[in-house]
Design an enzyme around this catalytic site. Structure first.
Site, PDB file in Angstrom:
ATOM      1  N   PHE A  89       0.813  -1.222   0.000  1.00 39.47           N
ATOM      2  CA  PHE A  89       0.000   0.000   0.000  1.00 39.47           C
ATOM      3  C   PHE A  89       0.845   1.269   0.000  1.00 39.47           C
ATOM      4  CE2 PHE A  89      -2.344  -3.352   2.301  1.00 39.47           C
ATOM      5  CZ  PHE A  89      -3.311  -3.598   1.345  1.00 39.47           C
ATOM      6  N   GLY A 119       0.338  -8.519  -4.677  1.00 45.13           N
ATOM      7  CA  GLY A 119      -0.983  -9.069  -4.397  1.00 45.13           C
ATOM      8  C   GLY A 119      -2.036  -8.584  -5.374  1.00 45.13           C
ATOM      9  N   GLU A 129      -5.095   2.771  -6.971  1.00 49.65           N
ATOM     10  CA  GLU A 129      -5.367   3.818  -5.991  1.00 49.65           C
ATOM     11  C   GLU A 129      -6.705   4.525  -6.154  1.00 49.65           C
ATOM     12  OE1 GLU A 129      -1.091   5.343  -4.702  1.00 49.65           O
ATOM     13  OE2 GLU A 129      -1.218   4.401  -6.644  1.00 49.65           O
TER      14      GLU A 129
END
Ligand code: MOS
Length: 699
Positions: A232, A459, A660
């Site tokens: 992230f 991922g 995002e």
């Protein structure tokens, strides 16, 4: 021959390995003679280490070494002060890693870390951001390289002259990235070469940093990132773990595994800065914006400057002749904030999209219509056309799917028993960038192909997407293609960050496959006869020559919430997002990215909040029991859709990036829905029941 692998819903190539547990993560590789490192955090906020007593730790069976500033191998001073670890006695924030214990078992390393005695000379500290902090200053630029402030027209005059004005301040707390896999490294030295298996969003910056710090040629450092359990943004540049593991492995002359604990993930690896944002909007009676100003206040550390680009979202989102944006920063005795999914756009959109909702109420215009009315034909700051801008299409399609048309705009008009029901909308945008990458494509005599690129799949499904792109570029069924990623021995490519992975990497993969096909034209039947044929490319020149036109992905979020009129409990009944993000390579993994971002936005709206205690200068809620993150039960119905968007100005695959955009705007849509449900406008996240509890019970 052409195929159509792109656009199909292939399952992840490594899915079976992951669900059966055979996929190896950074500290899961079998390594002969491996030892275990445990990082020791500083117990004061600001000061100097005056004494380290390692004797009690070394007396413990199994403990091999305690590294600290007094005995650690030396590092060359690099450009990244946060990685210059165990080199000096200074403490810049509580939780800074100041020692490492190495032992033959994880348990001994952990107990050893508890036994290390450290004395400090501590000074006063300041760790809490306020709008009038005396340390506020104007940074030279904001992340990654935007102008700090912008101004067009005459904001003050435009604002003063308008019949409708809104002046509101919004606050967001600190947020902590919590990838399932913590930051973790296995480091091994072999004949002067360093091999690390690292949990990172990209091997290239890790390789560069280690080469610099340990004064090695880059070829002497190999970084493997085969499987990464989330990041992230927090793994977007090299972190303390990889440096500490490499130092420790050098010191004990054995391989070292070092993984952060969950609590340590709340420490030195970066978090989203708290924000204080003032938004001023002015409009005519028809809701046409005449003036927009967005002023942002955030924090950085004393070690390194990180200035989140909070107000940048406002620069291109809605039209208005008079505009300004500013960023101010306070340098506090805290860990350095860093990237977290959509740094800048995410908190910025919460403020601007909330303010747009407040304006819609003030002028009595539907909030979808208000956004459509203020959609700019060209970039409002640059005056240039967008490569494609489909915000309006997303809003219309979302409104249709959500059933927005019948909405009664009156707050607190709908209820179901004790539950007050409300709906909200928000826009979203995120830049569609790309960076240079290299890639290689090889044809094998058996008719198979190998595509190699040092991309990282954290991922997202990147490995699978690139495999699909390669198959189409080679014009063969994907079953004939093998893809290799996640190793610095492969052609170098940028990090998985900034929603730039697929755009950047597919660009290089397509060019490598095209170059290979060109070479194979000379061979009979397009198959090499003796040995393999390889083509390797780098897209640096092509990326540099790309037009400077503004390019963004867009989205529209719709939320339905219910709020318990007695307790203030908020539940999200429905989240629906519609996105315009260029071509979608794989609908399965794309959907996961969109709803993952939206879920993280829900978490931001209702749950997440890093609470810092000024007395101790540290996070109070630094674990998953006390730092609340949205779980499956919180997401009752969530849908992501996308519109068919062809944009030839982007990159050969026509993609915009999807990692995002899903989080941008979600929190505002929920906050706007809470206002619609209750009549209460929450301007500081998260929307907790104690902020709503004053609601009068239903009549
Ligand atoms: Mo993402 S915050 O750009 O890694």
């Amino acid at each position: 021959m052409s195929t159509d692998a792109v656009g199909r819903a292939y399952p992840r190539l490594e899915g079976r390995e992951k669900v059966t547990g055979t996929a190896r993560y950074a500290v899961e590789y079998p390594v002969d003679g491996v030892t275990y490192g445990w990082a020791v955090p500083a117990a004061v906020v600001r000061g100097r280490i005056t004494r380290v007593d390692v004797a009690p730790a070394l007396a413990l069976p199994g403990v091999l070494a305690v590294l600290h500033h007094g005995n650690s191998p030396r590092l060359a001073p690099g450009p990244e002060p946060e990685l210059w670890l165990l080199q000096e006695p200074a403490v810049h924030y509580r939780g800074q890693f100041i020692a490492v214990v190495v032992a033959t078992s994880l348990e001994a390393a952990r107990e050893g870390a508890r036994l290390v005695r450290i004395d400090y000379d501590a000074g006063p500290h300041s760790t809490v951001l306020t709008a009038d902090h005396p340390g506020l200053y104007r940074p030279d630029q904001v992340n990654p390289n935007y102008a700090t402030d912008t101004a067009e027209g005459d904001f003050d005059a435009g604002y003063a002259a308008a019949p409708v004005r809104l002046d509101a301040t919004y606050r967001t707390p600190a947020y902590h990235n919590n990838p399932m896999e913590p930051h973790a490294t296995t480091a091994q030295w072999q004949d002067g070469r360093l091999l690390v298996h690292d949990s990172s969003q990209g091997a290239v910056p890790v390789q560069a940093a280690l080469a610099e710090l340990f004064e090695l040629p880059r070829e002497s450092v190999r970084v493997i990132t085969q499987h990464v359990g989330g990041g992230f943004g927090s793994k977007g540049n090299p972190k303390a773990t990889v440096v500490l593991a490499a130092l420790a492995a050098r010191q004990v002359d054995r391989p070292v595994r070092l993984a952060l604990t969950r609590q340590q993930v709340f420490g030195p690896v970066g978090y989203r800065t708290p924000t204080i944002q003032r938004v001023r909007l002015a409009a005519d009676a028809d809701g046409r914006l005449t003036a927009i100003c967005h002023d942002s206040i955030t924090q950085t550390s004393t070690i390194r400057e990180f200035a989140e680009q909070v107000a940048v979202y406002t620069r291109s989102m809605y039209a208005a002749p008079h505009r300004c944006t500013t960023h101010r920063l306070a340098r506090l005795d805290v860990p350095t904030p860093f990237w977290m999914r959509a740094p800048g756009e995410c908190p910025g959109a919460y403020a601007l999209e909330s303010a747009m909702d407040e304006l819609a109420s003030a002028v009595g215009i539907d909030p979808v219509e208000l956004r459509i009315r203020n959609d700019p034909a060209v970039d409002p700051e640059l005056g240039q056309p967008f490569t494609s801008r489909n915000l309006v299409a997303c809003l219309r399609e979302g409104a249709r799917r959500f059933g927005w048309a019948d909405r009664d705009p009156t707050p607190r008009a709908r209820s179901d028993g004790r539950w007050l029901i409300g709906t909200g909308v928000a826009g979203a945008s995120y830049p569609a960038r790309a960076r240079a990458s290299a890639a290689a494509a090889t044809a094998r005599p058996d008719g198979g192909f190998l595509v190699r690129i040092d991309a990282t799949d954290i991922g997202t499904g990147a490995r699978t997407a690139l495999w699909q792109v390669a198959a189409d570029a080679l014009g063969v069924p994907p079953e004939r293609v093998e893809i290799q990623i996640g190793d610095s021995d492969l052609p170098p490519a940028g990090v998985a960050g900034g929603s730039m992975g697929t755009s950047s990497w597919s660009w290089a993969v397509i060019r490598a496959c095209e170059a290979l096909r060109e070479r194979l034209r000379e061979t009979p039947a397009g198959v090499p006869v003796d040995g393999e044929v390889t083509a390797e490319v780098n897209t640096a020149d092509e990326v540099r020559e790309q037009s400077a036109l503004p390019r963004y992905a867009y989205g529209a979020h719709f939320a339905e919430v219910r709020v318990d009129a007695d307790t203030g409990e908020v539940r999200v009944n429905r989240l629906l997002g519609v996105f315009a993000a260029g071509r979608v390579v794989n609908p399965t993994t794309a959907r996961s990215q969109f709803i993952g971002g939206m879920t993280m936005g829900l978490s931001m709206a209702l749950h997440e909040e890093g609470v810092l205690d000024e007395r101790y200068g540290d996070w109070v809620n630094h674990d998953l029991a006390t730092y609340h993150i949205t779980g499956c039960a919180d997401v009752e119905r969530i849908e992501a859709h996308w519109i068919d968007e062809q944009d030839g100005e982007l990159n050969p695959a026509g993609v915009k990036g999807i990692g995002e955009i899903g989080i941008v705007g979600t929190a505002a849509a929920i906050a706007n829905a809470v206002h619609h449900a209750t009549g209460v406008r929450i301007r500081d996240l998260p929307i907790r029941l104690d902020k709503l509890i004053g609601l009068s019970p239903l009549a």
